[in-house]
Design a protein around this motif. Sequence first.
Motif, mmCIF file in Angstrom:
data_model
loop_
_atom_site.group_PDB
_atom_site.id
_atom_site.type_symbol
_atom_site.label_atom_id
_atom_site.label_comp_id
_atom_site.label_asym_id
_atom_site.label_seq_id
_atom_site.Cartn_x
_atom_site.Cartn_y
_atom_site.Cartn_z
ATOM 1 N N HIS A 1 0.957 -1.335 0.007
ATOM 2 C CA HIS A 1 -0.129 0.040 0.203
ATOM 3 C C HIS A 1 0.676 1.232 0.020
ATOM 4 C CE1 HIS A 1 0.794 -0.876 4.263
ATOM 5 N NE2 HIS A 1 0.294 0.035 4.375
ATOM 6 N N ARG A 2 2.225 1.135 0.126
ATOM 7 C CA ARG A 2 3.124 2.282 0.028
ATOM 8 C C ARG A 2 3.751 2.218 -1.286
ATOM 9 N NH1 ARG A 2 0.559 4.618 4.061
ATOM 10 N NH2 ARG A 2 0.852 3.323 5.776
ATOM 11 N N ALA B 1 -4.965 5.707 4.198
ATOM 12 C CA ALA B 1 -3.925 4.448 4.631
ATOM 13 C C ALA B 1 -3.269 4.694 5.811
ATOM 14 C CB ALA B 1 -2.985 4.510 3.529
ATOM 15 N N THR C 1 -2.907 -0.865 6.962
ATOM 16 C CA THR C 1 -3.119 -1.302 5.546
ATOM 17 C C THR C 1 -4.493 -1.134 4.881
ATOM 18 O OG1 THR C 1 -1.436 -2.723 6.274
ATOM 19 C CG2 THR C 1 -2.527 -3.140 4.264
ATOM 20 N N PRO C 2 -4.846 -0.311 4.000
ATOM 21 C CA PRO C 2 -6.194 -0.176 3.344
ATOM 22 C C PRO C 2 -6.732 -1.680 2.634
ATOM 23 C CG PRO C 2 -4.861 1.024 2.066
ATOM 24 C CD PRO C 2 -3.889 0.362 3.174
ATOM 25 N N THR D 1 -6.776 -2.741 -0.227
ATOM 26 C CA THR D 1 -5.964 -2.367 -1.628
ATOM 27 C C THR D 1 -7.126 -2.756 -2.752
ATOM 28 O OG1 THR D 1 -4.823 -4.269 -1.382
ATOM 29 C CG2 THR D 1 -3.788 -2.005 -0.642
#
Length: 369
Positions: free
Chosen positions: A43-44, A244, A247-248, A250
Amino acid sequence: MNDPANIFNFGAGPAMMPTFLEQLAEDIINYKTTGMSVAELSHRAKEYMEIFADTRDSFKELLNVPDDYEIIFTSGGASSEFGNIVRNLMSADDIAAYINTGYWSNMAFKTAKKFQDDGLVGLIADIDGLDKKNGLVSLRKISIEEFTPNPAYAHITANETIGGIQYQKFPDTGYVPLVADMSSELFTREFDVSDFGLVYACAQKNFGFAGFSVVIAKKKILEGVLPGTLDIENYAKLAENDSAINTPPTVAVYTAGLVADYIKKNGGVREMARQAEQRSRIIYEVIDNSNGFYKSPVHPDVRSKVNIPFILPEELKSEFEKEAADNGLLTLGGHRSIGGLRASMYVGMPIQGAEKLARFMVYFADKKK
Ligand code: PMP
């Protein structure tokens, strides 16, 4: 195996998805030749940050969200937002008005009431928004004077998914921010975001996967939260952190972006609204022309364009459902709280689905008369 092209799922959510599944299937295996599944992306990572920004920008474009509003993606369903709204919009002595029009507005009210019972906020007012016209359920006109003085917000459920009741025109709450649960209708009607303080919707009906929601809120009303609110429940903090903080979801964000692309390519919200109108008209016409064989409990003035509850003689209900399912018309049972039958038709339901259901309803009624 059943050919999905002939199967129409009328479930209230998780619901039928628009025809982008092939893209989803491809990207689940290998996202844009990264050699990684879209589900594996950090997520980054740059790729995910692009997915997030694209999805958010598409929502902004499709819903015409003004610049002084935040668009926040949250983990959890609309039920999680029932509590988060109280945490983010109320302070210790505040009161809030909840307009009760059925099952889901009552659930939102009951969640907010817990904060009052725990002494965290002032009064949560429960206002009956229903009316009866000719024995059918309808909506009452609400006037601002009915609110306890100066509430932090007034909450409505724009479309009651179970009752099949939909505001055709939203209440005018004047200076009081209007908060709307649009879980079953987002993207199926045109509306002006600036008429609202906050709107929210879970994804599993109109934009993808369950367990994921969108909140669109005026920045000005996101000042301060109740003590004890976690950062992951704090809308202003979520907005600051690109939704976020942790941790979204995703893949759900990515899928919502695919649905948004689908809507853009297919005429935008105006066209989705036209289709919702057309699909629902096809079914209501069958009900109204059935000489009472099928009945709608809802007054025509407030009938939903996305959830159509209807009844037929009780002893025929299971036969109807079984024969419909054998013909590829799935999940037509009404909600467990009220029974009967219900056809839910969201963004992903083709017109052909409504037409096929209408033909089946006419055939079944003729056979039984
Ligand atoms: N509000 C409405 C109008 C709904 O239809 C639903 C789900 N059917 C909810 C809230 C609850 O959503 P979730 O199950 O995602 O918490």
